[in-house]
Design an enzyme around this catalytic site. Structure first.
Site, PDB file in Angstrom:
ATOM      1  N   TYR A 144     -39.728  65.093  23.090  1.00 21.51           N
ATOM      2  CA  TYR A 144     -40.176  66.480  22.864  1.00 21.51           C
ATOM      3  C   TYR A 144     -41.726  66.440  22.994  1.00 21.51           C
ATOM      4  CZ  TYR A 144     -41.475  70.332  20.009  1.00 21.51           C
ATOM      5  OH  TYR A 144     -42.082  71.649  19.359  1.00 21.51           O
ATOM      6  N   ASP A 153     -36.654  58.621  16.820  1.00 23.04           N
ATOM      7  CA  ASP A 153     -36.405  60.059  16.421  1.00 23.04           C
ATOM      8  C   ASP A 153     -34.736  60.589  16.824  1.00 23.04           C
ATOM      9  OD1 ASP A 153     -36.262  62.983  16.710  1.00 23.04           O
ATOM     10  OD2 ASP A 153     -38.087  63.261  17.356  1.00 23.04           O
ATOM     11  N   LYS A 179     -32.587  71.364  13.614  1.00 29.18           N
ATOM     12  CA  LYS A 179     -31.714  71.254  14.645  1.00 29.18           C
ATOM     13  C   LYS A 179     -30.325  71.013  14.039  1.00 29.18           C
ATOM     14  CE  LYS A 179     -35.406  71.907  17.129  1.00 29.18           C
ATOM     15  NZ  LYS A 179     -36.488  71.031  16.748  1.00 29.18           N
TER      16      LYS A 179
HETATM   17  C1  PLP Z   1     -36.388  65.752  19.265  1.00 29.89           C
HETATM   18  C2  PLP Z   1     -37.678  66.433  18.420  1.00 29.89           C
HETATM   19  N1  PLP Z   1     -38.344  65.903  17.591  1.00 29.89           N
HETATM   20  C3  PLP Z   1     -39.314  66.739  16.920  1.00 29.89           C
HETATM   21  C4  PLP Z   1     -39.356  68.025  16.974  1.00 29.89           C
HETATM   22  C5  PLP Z   1     -40.295  68.724  16.317  1.00 29.89           C
HETATM   23  O1  PLP Z   1     -39.658  69.485  15.065  1.00 29.89           O
HETATM   24  P1  PLP Z   1     -39.923  70.639  14.423  1.00 29.89           P
HETATM   25  O2  PLP Z   1     -39.997  71.631  15.629  1.00 29.89           O
HETATM   26  O3  PLP Z   1     -39.052  71.016  13.394  1.00 29.89           O
HETATM   27  O4  PLP Z   1     -41.237  70.637  13.868  1.00 29.89           O
HETATM   28  C6  PLP Z   1     -38.457  68.514  18.044  1.00 29.89           C
HETATM   29  C7  PLP Z   1     -38.565  70.140  17.950  1.00 29.89           C
HETATM   30  O5  PLP Z   1     -38.151  70.711  19.099  1.00 29.89           O
HETATM   31  C8  PLP Z   1     -37.314  68.014  18.525  1.00 29.89           C
HETATM   32  O6  PLP Z   1     -36.685  68.362  19.589  1.00 29.89           O
END
Ligand code: PLP
Length: 384
Positions: free
Chosen positions: A104, A177, A202
């Protein structure tokens, strides 16, 4: 709840005993900042101030811990707040971490633009190649190996068990993650990871109506340290956000089954489409990580990325032409989304080793009638 209860049972009941006073069958929204003390220090149930703990958040945290088979979970205001808390706790200025070559964009930005200024160095490594990770681990002292699997947006697969072994032999922590898989499809702690990170925004939340994050940890002592940082820095999940997330979690398994089924059909259709040069979906036998995904995942998830033969402008045009797939960032909700990673979610990695191809389109395949989704994509690609 017992450890023998199945995933769906835990999702609906763990941390969610009916309210002892009223019998309310779902945890109430404790929209409260502070709690009456019975004499100085006489806390009822350990609650003194809602940054430190709140009963609705506790319910979510207990449920997430049960779903990831970890002793403890902590819920945050966003996935990024969770990542920030984790890095502040397990790293110190002068440390070195390994970050994935596909991830990400916001996660990479946190390392490259925020923690680099704090003195945390990072090297980018292809985490799907354990030998490459081992090489980096041998070259210098590494504190954390960070992995996503499947990765965002290229859907790469990392072998969690092998990475955990490599990290632990070198004295490093493995952080996974698990946002794309969700705990229903994959449980990194059971495969040896030390910490699981989630953007609960998500699949866990599942309805595109709340932003949140979570950490689940294997080691209770590390959990204590994380809880200290969480309280000290304050990026906690609020009561209503915790409640919404928990409501989403109850249907995670049913939703994921449908996401996976629809995504498989979408990937198969795209693989045969003349406008498409490559489909990235770990469920396709041609995917380089297919075998590993089969071993460590229950099914292959709801995310599908693909590349267009006609290049970047055609990809941007196709993203604007769908009827049911909504053009937007994020993923994991019941509704299908389409996006152009290079200009949207991953614009922040342009010019970095994580830059993504311009002809790439990412789909979050929802749980609508799959025939409608296939028709929508076919019409969007009709003159690509
Ligand atoms: C794989 C992944 N990790 C972390 C995040 C970050 O999360 P947040 O948008 O809830 O802060 C995202 C956001 O799109 C993501 O896709």
């Amino acid at each position: 709840m017992t450890n023998q209860d199945g995933f769906e049972t835990l999702a609906i009941h763990a941390g969610q005993e009916p309210d002892p006073v009223t019998g309310a069958v779902v945890p109430p929204i404790y929209q409260v900042s502070t709690y009456k003390q019975d004499g100085v220090g006489g806390l009822r149930g350990g609650y003194e101030y809602s940054r430190s703990a709140n009963p609705t958040r506790t319910a979510l945290e207990q449920c997430l811990a049960a779903l990831e088979s970890g002793p403890r979970a902590l819920a945050f205001a966003s996935g990024m707040a969770a990542e920030d808390c984790l890095l502040r706790t397990v790293c110190s200025p002068g440390d070195h971490v390994l970050v994935p070559d596909d991830a990400y964009g916001g996660t990479y930005r946190l390392f490259a633009r925020v923690f680099s200024g704090w003195g945390l160095a990072h090297d980018v490594v292809p985490v799907s190649h354990v030998a490459a990770v081992r090489e980096q681990l041998a070259a210098r002292k590494i504190t954390v190996v960070w992995a996503e699997t499947p990765t965002n947006p290229l859907l790469g697969i990392a072998d969690i068990r092998a990475l955990a072994e490599a990290a632990h032999e070198a004295g490093a922590l493995l952080v996974v993650d698990n946002t794309f898989a969700s705990p229903y499809l994959q449980q990194p702690l059971a495969l040896g990871a030390d910490v699981v990170v989630h953007s609960t925004t998500k699949y866990l939340g599942g309805h595109s109506d709340v932003v949140g994050g979570a950490l689940v940890v294997a080691d209770p002592e590390l959990a204590e340290r994380l809880a200290f940082t969480q309280n000290a820095t304050g990026g906690v999940a609020g009561p209503f956000d915790s409640w919404l997330t928990l409501r989403g979690v109850k249907t995670l398994a049913a939703r994921m089954d449908r996401h996976c089924r629809n995504a498989t059909r979408v990937a198969q259709m795209l693989a045969e489409h003349p406008a498409v040069s490559e489909v990235l979906y770990p469920g396709l036998p041609s995917h380089p990580g297919h075998k590993t995904a089969q071993e460590q995942m229950r099914a292959f998830g709801g995310m599908v990325s693909f590349r267009l033969l006609a290049g970047e402008e055609a990809a941007v045009r196709a993203c604007g032409r769908t009827r049911l797939f909504t053009l937007g960032e994020s993923l994991g909700g019941v509704e299908s989304l389409i996006e152009h990673p290079a200009r949207m979610t991953h614009a922040s990695v342009t010019g970095s080793p994580l830059e993504v191809p311009g002809d790439l389109i990412r789909l979050s395949v929802g749980i609508e009638d799959c025939d409608d989704l296939l028709d929508d994509l076919r019409q969007a690609l009709s003159d690509s």
